[in-house]
Design a protein around this motif. Structure first.
Motif, PDB file in Angstrom:
ATOM      1  N   THR A  28       0.826  -1.207   0.000  1.00  0.00           N
ATOM      2  CA  THR A  28       0.000   0.000   0.000  1.00  0.00           C
ATOM      3  C   THR A  28       0.860   1.256   0.000  1.00  0.00           C
ATOM      4  O   THR A  28       0.569   2.207  -0.729  1.00  0.00           O
ATOM      5  CB  THR A  28      -0.906   0.027   1.245  1.00  0.00           C
ATOM      6  N   MET A  32       0.269   3.808  -2.912  1.00  0.00           N
ATOM      7  CA  MET A  32      -0.226   5.170  -2.712  1.00  0.00           C
ATOM      8  C   MET A  32       0.695   6.167  -3.399  1.00  0.00           C
ATOM      9  O   MET A  32       0.239   7.122  -4.029  1.00  0.00           O
ATOM     10  CB  MET A  32      -0.306   5.486  -1.218  1.00  0.00           C
ATOM     11  N   ILE A 161      -1.283   5.853   6.197  1.00  0.00           N
ATOM     12  CA  ILE A 161      -2.445   5.996   5.317  1.00  0.00           C
ATOM     13  C   ILE A 161      -3.357   7.098   5.841  1.00  0.00           C
ATOM     14  O   ILE A 161      -3.811   7.968   5.088  1.00  0.00           O
ATOM     15  CB  ILE A 161      -3.211   4.658   5.234  1.00  0.00           C
ATOM     16  N   VAL A 245      -6.930   6.593  -4.407  1.00  0.00           N
ATOM     17  CA  VAL A 245      -6.045   6.151  -3.331  1.00  0.00           C
ATOM     18  C   VAL A 245      -6.715   5.017  -2.560  1.00  0.00           C
ATOM     19  O   VAL A 245      -6.083   4.030  -2.174  1.00  0.00           O
ATOM     20  CB  VAL A 245      -5.715   7.334  -2.399  1.00  0.00           C
TER      21      VAL A 245
END
Lengths: 298, 375
Positions: A28, A32, A161, A245
């Motif tokens: 991730t 991203m 995140i 995203v």
């Protein structure tokens, strides 16, 4: 069938889920960054895995060569990441922003990947380096054995995140960056310094990937081959859908879980399983799970 | 011709029924002359190109084997084999604008096909030439199937699906013991044999491969000039406009992918027979990027450019052996610099120089060179 039986045992399942989510978090962090770059400049970055690898090497160097304590190592590493981001932007993106042939930009990121890999090999050698986990040991829950490193990866991934979301959805600076990414010309007319926002985007991208490298170093050793993980990040981005995203996060977690679960069925074809999933998802939902069509340059 | 007459001709719609028509005869004859001159100049360029090419080819074919030892000859042969695969990529990327990494997958298909059918692992022993032909057809067939699946996606999505394909096939080549020999690879592949003759050294191989290269290059040049090539170019330049003009995008792309697959299969089969050993190392994602760089380096839509690119990329590690430590570093830096300063590769640079020269040579040429991006 044997594999399914093993997979469905509750503690094996839990263990694999935790491992899968942790790996998914690493993917991730890269994914991203890929999405942010696609938004900001509209081009895929083929050096994302190498940025992760460089992050692992930089943190290793600061910890074991410069021998900084953890408290000093973190800001020093951040400074290095920012520097790498700015250099990367001015070498790979800035001279090519007006290129008439978009594939040229993609190829130049491939060249950059090669350069980063070679610089790392020349500086640190090609042998894998051992890095100690941040918190040693395992935690036992019933018959489960969970490594602290995996849990920490999940926590740090989730925090990062969250921070990226706050930056882009809530803060004014994030809105400015989004505006600059969506329409450079209009943003410049409004007085937004696009060069600054692009540089900040690059710094964020490099920092995210590098933290991923730092988290993964104890598991996979610090090694130039860490760069190959970028293919999983690509798979995550495509599975989730290019534009969003959110999609990148979910897609990467799916890829991490698939990779983890598939290890009970086959160990040799783990790569093939991940990418078969990718191809199948693309065939039935070409825009990805959370897809919104974006104009693609490359 | 002077500009006044020119303007008049445009401004006056009844120009030809003008009573002063005969006074403008001069203008027409000059127009005719200039057209004639342009045509002859073009013909001159074509003749010049053909002569230069043949001279270069004969010189290349004659001198290369004489000044190279056995080892360098082997590398040179590999670069010729790489060129055939890179040609397939230039059909996809240069003509069609579709970035595909799948060349190595189909190279693997061709290579393992030849390997398994000629060395008797499966109980059958084919002659090398039919095996090669079979490999080409099988690779083309595989590419056709993969293409009809993958081209449901477009643009970047397609590129990523091809990356997925490369990973899947690499994983199979690495692990499937029955056909691909697992991590050990497949060895004991016989060399090519035709009418009882077979090459004895890498020097003999050089001429055989040169023959294949010529045929493949000629075929691709034909494709470029054909209807298919023009359809592909229209897809590359503007997909929606191409669709409006009646180009069947899906079908055209699949045909291009099949041609690329056939060329990759040929290249893989030749590689298997040339080095008599294949393993999964040859078909990794890194190799796939190398092929893309080869194609981009020379000039993505130019057969000669791709030729130069594949020779440069394959030979560079050998030429720069003394500075091996910094070889890949400088290679990467070179790729970035190349993309910054001449994104159309060496051929783009050559074309620009050629145009400049021809502009200087033809003194009063008023024809502005075409501002083609890709050619």
């Amino acid at each position: 069938m044997q594999g399914l039986k093993i997979l469905l045992q509750p503690n094996v399942f839990m263990q694999l889920t935790i491992n899968g989510v942790a790996m998914g978090m690493i993917y991730t962090l890269m994914a991203m960054g890929l999405i942010l770059l696609i938004r900001a400049i509209g081009v895929m970055n083929f050096a994302q895995g190498e940025l992760l690898m460089l992050g692992a090497f930089i943190t290793w160097g600061l910890t074991y060569q410069v021998k900084l304590p953890f408290v000093l190592m973190v800001p020093a590493a951040m400074l290095c990441f920012a520097l790498v981001g700015v250099i990367f932007m001015f070498v790979v993106y800035w001279p090519l922003r007006t290129a008439s042939y978009p594939t040229a930009t993609v190829i130049s990121t491939m060249g950059a990947a090669m350069v980063i890999r070679e610089i790392a090999t020349i500086t640190w050698g090609s042998l894998p380096l051992v890095s100690a986990p941040l918190i040693k040991g395992v935690i036992r829950v019933g018959s489960l054995r969970l490594q602290y490193q995996y849990l920490l990866t999940i926590v740090i991934g989730a925090v990062l995140i969250f921070l990226v979301f706050v930056l882009f959805e809530k803060l004014y600076a994030g809105k400015i960056m989004q505006a600059a990414a969506q329409d450079k010309y209009a943003a410049e007319l409004l007085g937004i310094p696009t060069i600054l926002t692009t540089a900040v985007t690059y710094i964020i991208v490099v920092t995210l990937a590098s933290i991923g490298g730092y988290m993964i170093a104890p598991v996979f050793l610090v090694n130039v081959t860490l760069g190959t993980l970028q293919l999983r990040a690509f798979a995550g981005v495509v599975t989730g859908g290019f534009g969003s995203v959110k999609g990148a996060i979910v897609g990467s977690l799916v890829i991490g879980l698939v990779e983890s679960y598939s290890s009970t069925f086959t160990t040799t074809y783990k790569d093939a399983v991940v990418f078969l999933v990718l191809i199948v998802v693309l065939l039935f939902r070409p825009q990805g799970l959370f897809g919104e069509r974006v104009a693609d340059k490359a | 011709m002077n500009d006044k007459t020119d303007n008049k001709a445009i401004a006056d719609p009844n120009f030809h029924s003008n009573p002063n028509f005969h006074s403008n005869l001069n203008f027409h004859s000059k127009l005719f002359q200039s057209k004639l001159r342009k045509n002859t100049r073009l013909d001159g360029v074509i003749v010049f190109k053909i002569v230069t090419l043949s001279v270069a080819l004969v010189a290349f074919g004659y001198y290369t084997p004489r000044f190279t030892n056995d080892y360098s000859m082997m590398i040179m042969n590999v670069s010729l084999i790489n060129f055939i695969a890179a040609l397939g990529l230039s059909v996809m990327l240069g003509m069609g604008g579709q970035l595909s990494f799948a060349a190595v997958s189909f190279m693997g298909v061709g290579a393992y096909f030849v390997a398994n059918l000629t060395n008797g692992r499966l109980g059958v022993i084919w002659e090398p030439v039919p095996a090669l032909a079979g490999a080409v057809m099988f690779a083309a067939f595989t590419a056709w199937i993969c293409g009809s699946v993958l081209f449901r996606l477009s643009g970047t999505y397609f590129t990523f699906a091809t990356i997925g394909l490369v990973q899947v096939t690499w994983s199979v080549y690495l692990n499937y013991r029955v056909l691909c020999g697992g991590p050990d690879g497949v060895s004991g592949i016989p060399v090519i044999r035709f009418l009882g003759m077979s090459p004895r050294s890498y020097h003999d191989w050089f001429y055989i491969l040169l023959g294949f290269v010529l045929v493949a290059g000629f075929l691709v040049e034909r494709v470029r000039k054909s209807r298919l090539g023009r359809s592909l170019a229209s897809i590359r330049d503007n997909e929606i406009a191409a669709q409006t003009l009646g180009v069947n995008i899906y079908r055209t792309k699949i045909i291009a992918f099949t041609i690329a697959g056939a060329l990759s299969g040929l290249s893989g089969g030749l590689y298997a027979m040339h080095s008599q050993f294949i393993s999964s190392d040859l078909f990794t994602f890194d190799m796939a990027t190398t092929y893309v760089i080869m194609t981009m380096l020379g000039g993505v839509n130019n057969t000669i450019g791709v030729f130069v690119g594949s020779i440069l990329v394959t030979m560079l590690p050998e030429w720069l052996r003394p500075v091996q430590r910094y070889l890949k570093l400088s290679y990467g830096v070179g790729v970035i610099l190349l993309m910054i300063f001449m994104p159309m590769g060496l051929a783009g640079l050559g074309n620009a120089m050629l145009k400049k020269a021809s502009r200087k040579l033809s003194k009063n040429s008023r024809v502005k060179p075409d501002a083609d991006v890709l050619e």
